[in-house]
Design a protein around this motif. Sequence first.
Motif, PDB file in Angstrom:
ATOM      1  N   LEU A   1       0.825  -1.212   0.000  1.00 36.55           N
ATOM      2  CA  LEU A   1       0.000   0.000   0.000  1.00 36.55           C
ATOM      3  C   LEU A   1       0.856   1.258   0.000  1.00 36.55           C
ATOM      4  O   LEU A   1       0.418   2.324  -0.448  1.00 36.55           O
ATOM      5  CB  LEU A   1      -0.923  -0.008   1.214  1.00 36.55           C
TER       6      LEU A   1
ATOM      7  N   GLY B   1       0.430   4.941  -1.951  1.00 37.32           N
ATOM      8  CA  GLY B   1       0.530   6.119  -1.094  1.00 37.32           C
ATOM      9  C   GLY B   1       1.602   7.069  -1.584  1.00 37.32           C
ATOM     10  O   GLY B   1       1.401   8.297  -1.615  1.00 37.32           O
TER      11      GLY B   1
ATOM     12  N   LEU C   1      -2.798  13.085   1.966  1.00 37.58           N
ATOM     13  CA  LEU C   1      -3.371  11.743   1.879  1.00 37.58           C
ATOM     14  C   LEU C   1      -2.259  10.714   1.643  1.00 37.58           C
ATOM     15  O   LEU C   1      -2.214   9.664   2.295  1.00 37.58           O
ATOM     16  CB  LEU C   1      -4.386  11.677   0.742  1.00 37.58           C
TER      17      LEU C   1
ATOM     18  N   LEU D   1      -1.138   7.533   4.032  1.00 35.00           N
ATOM     19  CA  LEU D   1      -1.064   6.141   3.570  1.00 35.00           C
ATOM     20  C   LEU D   1       0.341   5.571   3.763  1.00 35.00           C
ATOM     21  O   LEU D   1       0.499   4.390   4.127  1.00 35.00           O
ATOM     22  CB  LEU D   1      -1.462   6.062   2.095  1.00 35.00           C
TER      23      LEU D   1
ATOM     24  N   PHE E   1       0.715   4.741   7.463  1.00 37.88           N
ATOM     25  CA  PHE E   1      -0.039   3.533   7.779  1.00 37.88           C
ATOM     26  C   PHE E   1       0.715   2.287   7.294  1.00 37.88           C
ATOM     27  O   PHE E   1       0.913   1.318   8.033  1.00 37.88           O
ATOM     28  CB  PHE E   1      -1.411   3.613   7.116  1.00 37.88           C
ATOM     29  N   GLY E   2       1.144   2.302   6.049  1.00 44.42           N
ATOM     30  CA  GLY E   2       1.850   1.155   5.507  1.00 44.42           C
ATOM     31  C   GLY E   2       3.202   0.924   6.142  1.00 44.42           C
ATOM     32  O   GLY E   2       3.693  -0.214   6.203  1.00 44.42           O
TER      33      GLY E   2
END
Length: 445
Positions: free
Chosen positions: A17, A21, A208, A212, A215-216
């Motif tokens: 991901l 991102g 954004l 991401l 998070f990844g």
Amino acid sequence: MEGNTAWVLTSAALVLLMTPGLAFFYGGMVRTKSVLNMLMMCFGAMAVVGVLWLVFGYSLAFGDDVAGGLLGDVSQFLGLSGLLGAPEDGSTLAFVAFQAMFAIITVALIAGAVADRVRFGAWLLFAALWATVVYFPVAHWVFDFSNEDTGHVGGWIANNLGALDFAGGTAVHINAGAAALALAIVVGKRRGWPKEPMKPHNLPFVMLGAGLLWFGWFGFNAGSALAANGLAGVAFINTIGATCAAILGWLLIERLRDGHATSLGAASGVVAGLVAITPACAFVDVWGALAIGLVAGGLCALAVGLKYRFGYDDSLDVVGVHLVGGLAGTLLIGLFGTVNANPDGVDGLFYGGGVEQLGKQVVGAVAVMAYSLVLTFGIAYLIKITIGLRIPDEAEVNGIDEAEHAETAYEYSALRSGGASSIGRAADTLAGKVPANASKEGATS
């Protein structure tokens, strides 16, 4: 065992991901006429490197050493031969998948340095050659550990030198940052840079993308423990702390230097902190993680200005963030490392361990940086003098999206062919100038 395999597979998905991102992070920073090409460069890297990894990349990186710690046996796992079909090999295949995502994101990172001006076909060729000649061997150096029980012999940095890199400060970020510098120099500056303003076209995209990536990145760092255990927890917590501190460090520099704390600065601080803590995430305690993040955030905020001083056009600051941040995080292990965080680690200078580990970190970092710089120059020049690297000047002025992909990210035709009058009619209706039930012809006559 099954739980650890599940965690590694989950981490692999998280790391995958990161590349979409990154595409949004980079895509928001370019101009409107270049955003699709930036997304395509990232997705193109996914496609090319993913195929090469399964065919021979894993074997070259993690096969038995055949060259004094420099190369794995490319024939050992060709096409993943010998790894498929046995239930007990599930953990091995999970590791193959996990490391595939590292290879993909490393190549994609380089794309940001040459935004707006590289032919898509040439980029795909570069991605294939660079992954084969640079990334796969360096991954062997850094990530391939010897195993006395099986007789497996790994890479020289991990086993002979003893430099520490938990999740890729050298193999990923220093490697990609050095390559970005070399490629940007060979390709040359964008038309109009640095005199013309080339501001990000979509800052929400940038934020954004940073979200991401963050998070990844938990899969990137905590997943590198290869088990759902306490070490993964250490890496996870340190990834939180360093990244938060780096945001504050970057914004502080912006505030002192420019008088404003920007959204672009916050997003860039996220990435700087993530980059710096990557090699150190399981070798430092919370205090070390906070210090590394704060230092990296401020240092990278200053480093992005180096391109103006030295005249290389690193479009999206891959050098300033990934090379500088990777170097900072790798070297600071020699200062902040502690066995309290990881018994298999070391005590750095600030924890009573002396300067020996710092010296090892310097050697590992410089070796990867030099190798990547030299080989990338060679690959880039080879492509430049054969099929060509750069799009024509006219295509660069008009926009690389249309030139290379025959598409645009945003469709304005409706606005140009009647859309404006529709907006005008709506405004007039609200103002009482045109009856709400007036026909289209009546409203415009």
